[in-house]
Write a protein that holds these residues in place. Structure first.
Motif, PDB file in Angstrom:
ATOM      1  N   ARG A 117       0.832  -1.205   0.000  1.00  0.00           N
ATOM      2  CA  ARG A 117       0.000   0.000   0.000  1.00  0.00           C
ATOM      3  C   ARG A 117       0.867   1.256   0.000  1.00  0.00           C
ATOM      4  O   ARG A 117       0.576   2.225  -0.719  1.00  0.00           O
ATOM      5  CB  ARG A 117      -0.932  -0.016   1.217  1.00  0.00           C
ATOM      6  N   TRP A 177      -8.080   0.140  -4.017  1.00  0.00           N
ATOM      7  CA  TRP A 177      -7.715  -1.256  -3.780  1.00  0.00           C
ATOM      8  C   TRP A 177      -7.017  -1.846  -5.005  1.00  0.00           C
ATOM      9  O   TRP A 177      -6.614  -3.001  -4.998  1.00  0.00           O
ATOM     10  CB  TRP A 177      -8.953  -2.089  -3.444  1.00  0.00           C
ATOM     11  N   ALA A 231      -6.121  -3.367   3.211  1.00  0.00           N
ATOM     12  CA  ALA A 231      -7.144  -2.542   2.566  1.00  0.00           C
ATOM     13  C   ALA A 231      -8.138  -1.952   3.551  1.00  0.00           C
ATOM     14  O   ALA A 231      -8.753  -0.916   3.270  1.00  0.00           O
ATOM     15  CB  ALA A 231      -7.898  -3.374   1.525  1.00  0.00           C
ATOM     16  N   ASP A 268     -12.537 -10.879   0.827  1.00  0.00           N
ATOM     17  CA  ASP A 268     -11.753 -10.201  -0.208  1.00  0.00           C
ATOM     18  C   ASP A 268     -11.065 -11.221  -1.108  1.00  0.00           C
ATOM     19  O   ASP A 268     -11.102 -11.125  -2.341  1.00  0.00           O
ATOM     20  CB  ASP A 268     -10.676  -9.307   0.425  1.00  0.00           C
ATOM     21  N   GLN A 287     -12.607  -3.841  -6.414  1.00  0.00           N
ATOM     22  CA  GLN A 287     -12.606  -2.679  -5.523  1.00  0.00           C
ATOM     23  C   GLN A 287     -14.024  -2.155  -5.311  1.00  0.00           C
ATOM     24  O   GLN A 287     -14.421  -1.863  -4.171  1.00  0.00           O
ATOM     25  CB  GLN A 287     -11.735  -1.566  -6.105  1.00  0.00           C
ATOM     26  N   ARG A 326     -15.027  -2.789  -1.475  1.00  0.00           N
ATOM     27  CA  ARG A 326     -14.869  -1.540  -0.737  1.00  0.00           C
ATOM     28  C   ARG A 326     -16.225  -1.002  -0.281  1.00  0.00           C
ATOM     29  O   ARG A 326     -16.364  -0.481   0.835  1.00  0.00           O
ATOM     30  CB  ARG A 326     -14.151  -0.495  -1.590  1.00  0.00           C
TER      31      ARG A 326
END
Length: 547
Positions: free
Chosen positions: A176, A290, A302, A319, A344, A348
């Motif tokens: 990340r 993501w 995430a 996920d 994503q 998300r």
């Protein structure tokens, strides 16, 4: 093609590697540690029904033998039982009456995290498509149109070449940070003192939420304790701590253990064996992105969601399940950008909704102000919200649906009514497979194929050869063969809320795409095309060859 690079060898990374291998996609797992996990009974996870089924399908281990399926749940306020749930029993309720109980398979599964990780590692030891590189710490990522490279440092530092890279490397994710992805949110939302101990409590096998216990008068709402059983007479106990950063000393923790056990047994402190302790700090954070090109993030890299202490990992495993079939399709058949982008969008949105609910509801439930002006209902109703969250229901705990997914078909007319909403996980029913065997629906998930399920009452009592060429079966079989992606045709005697001849289309990760009234090849094709990230055509525009 090059393998998928997975950074991080925790449960999420290992689950993703196994899920990809089941779909014939090779991967390399970069493990910065030595390949072993510390045994910590104070670090546990509660898995909801479909997530537990995913883990059992991947590991081949009956998790109820190494974890604990709760016999029930009890909610108390002071000395009063507010609500009692008995899984698989005729009903649940408290002093105000009973309501229908969920089937026994809906009982949450409580398992130590290191036990789950060990089961995943054991399954990977026999997996030819997965390589685990230990002592390999990531320090650089380079992307190209055709792939991605990752550099690791340490004794075995080298460059690794992959088709895609997924960061499953936890809250301090290097992936990340290297991709410059923001991770906004709140730190230290709540803190819990945690202890794992072996003791005999008055309700063996039943979890407990005790609010405002009579022996405590300080702290939020007078105190809150959660007791969750594990195998072999072990319990995980969590005490919600007052706001602030006061140090949790061993003396303080022992005092809480002793007063809690004495209060629950209505006598002197019973004998117990303290096995592990810790402090669990709840953080609420959600990554802005993501996906960056061929790089993805998942799990704690995430999102951080720990409102109820044990559900964050469950979302991380979801996920991995969501991403695996999409990466596998792209790996085998070339880039499907809309499909990869949907990871994503779907995941998300689900996690954001849970974080929003937790941030809005929990402070009000545990505060001392005008609760009823914000959260309607009595104290019993407030306790029910917390209980449902712990049990994987309601706004704090129910698994999210992908109803607003870009993969949802938009132009289908007159969908069939069933008790599963589009985008929600399907109910696990018995089905007849193409070879005539009887299996569970969830046993056919995770293979990369779409599932087409025909609801045909009576088929279970006849040999397959008598009905496979009769009625609507030949027409449906032809429509399934013509779909734009491999699909498996299954037959079920019944499905909750479905009429005879209803046709369900199910994604490889077990979420319902749509339900159709009868065999409608054009609509089935359009729905399958949308599920793969294509544009869902109106029925009259669907490929003529499917008519």
């Amino acid at each position: 093609m090059d393998p998928v690079i997975i950074v991080g060898a925790g449960p999420v990374g290992l689950t993703l590697a196994l899920a990809l291998a089941r779909q014939e996609v090779p991967s390399v797992v970069l493990d910065e540690g030595p390949g072993k996990d510390e045994q910590r009974l104070a670090r546990t996870v509660v898995l909801r029904e479909d997530t537990a089924a995913l883990m059992e399908r991947l590991t081949g281990v009956p998790l109820a033998e190494v974890g604990m399926r709760w016999a029930g749940w009890r909610s108390m306020r002071r000395r009063q039982v507010m609500r009692e749930v008995t899984f698989g029993d005729a009903g649940e309720g408290g002093p105000d009456g009973a309501e229908a109980a969920p089937p026994v398979e809906f009982a949450p599964l409580h398992i130590a995290q290191h036990v789950l990780t060990n089961a995943l590692r054991a399954a990977l030891a026999h997996e030819r498509l997965v390589k685990i590189a230990v002592d390999s710490r990531l320090d650089a990522i380079e992307q190209e149109p055709s792939g991605v490279s990752a550099h690791t440092r340490g004794p075995k530092g080298t460059w690794w070449r992959g088709s895609y890279l997924v960061g499953c490397d936890g809250p301090r994710s290097t992936v990340r940070k290297l991709q410059d992805i923001r991770f906004p949110g709140r730190t230290a939302v709540e803190r819990y003192a945690v202890a794992a101990l072996r003791a005999e409590l008055p309700w063996p096998g039943r979890a407990l939420l005790h609010r405002m216990p009579p022996w405590r008068t300080s702290g939020p709402s007078g105190g809150e304790i959660t007791g969750r059983p594990l195998p072999d007479g072990v319990w995980r106990l969590d005490w919600l701590l007052p706001p602030g950063k006061d140090l949790v000393t061993p003396e303080l923790l022992v005092a809480r253990i002793r007063e809690t056990l004495a209060g629950w047994t209505d006598g002197p402190t019973p004998s117990y064996e303290l096995l592990d302790t810790g402090v669990h700090t709840v953080h609420h954070r959600l990554a802005r992105r993501w996906r960056v090109g061929r790089v993805f993030i998942a799990g704690d890299a995430a999102h951080l969601l720990g409102a109820l202490g044990t559900h964050g990992l469950d979302e991380g495993l979801r996920d991995a399940d969501n991403l695996a079939w999409k990466l596998a399709l792209a790996w085998h058949h070339g880039p499907h950008e809309a499909l990869l982008d949907s990871y994503q969008t779907e995941r998300r949105a689900v996690v954001a909704a849970r974080l929003r609910n937790a941030d809005q509801v929990l402070p009000l439930l545990r505060g001392s102000g005008s609760l009823r002006s914000y959260v309607p209902g009595t104290a019993r109703g407030h306790d029910a919200l917390l209980t449902d969250g712990h049990l994987g229901r309601g706004p704090l705990g129910a698994p999210g649906t992908y109803a607003d997914s870009p993969l949802t078909p938009r132009y289908l007319e007159d969908p069939a009514p069933v008790h599963t909403a589009p985008g929600a996980p399907v109910t696990d029913v018995q089905v007849t497979a193409e070879d005539g065997s009887f299996v569970r629906l969830r046993d056919r998930l995770g293979r990369g194929a779409l599932l087409v399920v025909l609801i045909a009452p009576g088929t279970g009592v006849w040999e397959r050869k008598h009905w496979v060429t009769a009625g609507i079966m030949p027409r449906l079989a032809a429509a399934v063969t013509a779909l734009p992606h491999p699909a498996e045709l299954l037959v079920a005697e019944s499905y909750p809320g479905a009429a005879a001849h209803t046709v369900l289309l199910v994604r490889p990760d077990g979420h319902l795409v749509t339900a159709l009234n009868g065999v409608r090849p054009a609509d089935l094709y359009a729905a399958a095309e949308a599920t793969l990230g294509g544009t869902a055509k109106a029925p009259e525009e669907a490929t003529a060859g499917t008519r």
